[in-house]
Design a protein around this motif. Structure first.
Motif, PDB file in Angstrom:
ATOM      1  N   GLN A  44     -20.079 119.548  22.299  1.00  0.00           N
ATOM      2  CA  GLN A  44     -19.916 120.968  22.627  1.00  0.00           C
ATOM      3  C   GLN A  44     -18.481 121.276  23.059  1.00  0.00           C
ATOM      4  O   GLN A  44     -17.922 122.296  22.673  1.00  0.00           O
ATOM      5  CB  GLN A  44     -20.898 121.378  23.733  1.00  0.00           C
ATOM      6  N   ILE A  47     -16.209 121.421  20.082  1.00  0.00           N
ATOM      7  CA  ILE A  47     -16.408 122.687  19.362  1.00  0.00           C
ATOM      8  C   ILE A  47     -15.620 123.806  20.043  1.00  0.00           C
ATOM      9  O   ILE A  47     -14.931 124.588  19.381  1.00  0.00           O
ATOM     10  CB  ILE A  47     -17.911 123.041  19.263  1.00  0.00           C
ATOM     11  N   ILE A  48     -15.705 123.872  21.356  1.00  0.00           N
ATOM     12  CA  ILE A  48     -14.973 124.898  22.105  1.00  0.00           C
ATOM     13  C   ILE A  48     -13.479 124.744  21.874  1.00  0.00           C
ATOM     14  O   ILE A  48     -12.773 125.730  21.623  1.00  0.00           O
ATOM     15  CB  ILE A  48     -15.313 124.821  23.611  1.00  0.00           C
ATOM     16  N   ASN A  50     -11.916 123.440  19.367  1.00  0.00           N
ATOM     17  CA  ASN A  50     -11.601 123.873  18.002  1.00  0.00           C
ATOM     18  C   ASN A  50     -11.653 125.389  17.857  1.00  0.00           C
ATOM     19  O   ASN A  50     -10.829 125.971  17.155  1.00  0.00           O
ATOM     20  CB  ASN A  50     -12.547 123.210  16.999  1.00  0.00           C
ATOM     21  N   GLU A  51     -12.616 126.019  18.521  1.00  0.00           N
ATOM     22  CA  GLU A  51     -12.745 127.480  18.437  1.00  0.00           C
ATOM     23  C   GLU A  51     -11.533 128.202  19.016  1.00  0.00           C
ATOM     24  O   GLU A  51     -11.144 129.252  18.529  1.00  0.00           O
ATOM     25  CB  GLU A  51     -14.006 127.950  19.170  1.00  0.00           C
ATOM     26  N   TYR A  52     -10.942 127.644  20.054  1.00  0.00           N
ATOM     27  CA  TYR A  52      -9.816 128.306  20.730  1.00  0.00           C
ATOM     28  C   TYR A  52      -8.453 127.823  20.256  1.00  0.00           C
ATOM     29  O   TYR A  52      -7.430 128.410  20.610  1.00  0.00           O
ATOM     30  CB  TYR A  52      -9.927 128.117  22.253  1.00  0.00           C
ATOM     31  N   GLU A  53      -8.425 126.764  19.461  1.00  0.00           N
ATOM     32  CA  GLU A  53      -7.148 126.151  19.086  1.00  0.00           C
ATOM     33  C   GLU A  53      -6.194 127.126  18.393  1.00  0.00           C
ATOM     34  O   GLU A  53      -5.019 127.214  18.749  1.00  0.00           O
ATOM     35  CB  GLU A  53      -7.386 124.917  18.218  1.00  0.00           C
ATOM     36  N   ASP A  54      -6.679 127.873  17.420  1.00  0.00           N
ATOM     37  CA  ASP A  54      -5.799 128.791  16.691  1.00  0.00           C
ATOM     38  C   ASP A  54      -5.212 129.868  17.603  1.00  0.00           C
ATOM     39  O   ASP A  54      -4.011 130.127  17.576  1.00  0.00           O
ATOM     40  CB  ASP A  54      -6.541 129.454  15.523  1.00  0.00           C
ATOM     41  N   SER A  55      -6.056 130.484  18.416  1.00  0.00           N
ATOM     42  CA  SER A  55      -5.562 131.573  19.265  1.00  0.00           C
ATOM     43  C   SER A  55      -4.615 131.067  20.344  1.00  0.00           C
ATOM     44  O   SER A  55      -3.598 131.707  20.624  1.00  0.00           O
ATOM     45  CB  SER A  55      -6.719 132.360  19.887  1.00  0.00           C
ATOM     46  N   LYS A 104     -11.662 130.478  27.601  1.00  0.00           N
ATOM     47  CA  LYS A 104     -11.939 129.110  27.160  1.00  0.00           C
ATOM     48  C   LYS A 104     -12.513 128.305  28.327  1.00  0.00           C
ATOM     49  O   LYS A 104     -13.485 127.556  28.171  1.00  0.00           O
ATOM     50  CB  LYS A 104     -10.657 128.461  26.636  1.00  0.00           C
TER      51      LYS A 104
END
Length: 149
Positions: A44, A47-48, A50-55, A104
């Motif tokens: 989990q 996943i978090i 990875n979800e925030y990496e771009d921003s 995050k």
């Protein structure tokens, strides 16, 4: 860059923000052991991250570029008005980045148990005097226990 942005956040938040990055870079054994993370939690948290990496990467880049532009204005003897405008833009960008990092953190916090958070973050809730008392209490009781044996 990241240090500037997170310096606006409490230390306990910045501590928890470090988990995901460590899990993705493979430097996570200490984190896993320290927090006693389950396999599900590790998944989990990845996943978090990875979800925030771009921003977060985008915002860190924008802040860095903003700092360069402000520095160039300072060097080129930009007017006080130009400097104030660019500094204000940079400050707003840093606040935006801080908000993203805090979101995050909230996502990470949802994955961890109360006990895991307490163990890692409790020292940040104590005053210097309370930390010293706790340190003395823990070390004194440990020595007494050994002396009694």
């Amino acid at each position: 860059m990241f240090k500037i942005i997170i310096s606006l956040l409490p230390q306990s938040v910045t501590l928890l923000l470090g988990i995901g990055k460590a899990l993705l870079t493979g430097n996570s054994n200490e984190w896993i052991e320290s927090f006693k993370l389950t396999e599900t939690q590790v998944k989990q948290l990845k996943i978090i991250e990875n979800e925030y990496e771009d921003s977060t990467t985008k915002l860190e880049t924008e802040v860095h570029e903003g700092e360069i532009l402000l520095t160039k204005l300072i060097i080129s003897a930009g007017s006080a008005e130009e400097l104030k405008k660019k500094e204000y833009e940079l400050k707003m960008l840093k606040l935006e980045a801080t908000e993203v990092y805090f979101e995050k953190f909230l996502a990470i916090r949802e994955v961890l148990t109360s006990a895991q958070i307490l163990k890692q973050c409790e020292p940040f809730a104590l005053t210097r005097e309370e930390r010293m008392e706790k340190f003395l209490r823990e070390n004194t009781s440990g020595r007494l226990g050994r002396a009694e044996r």
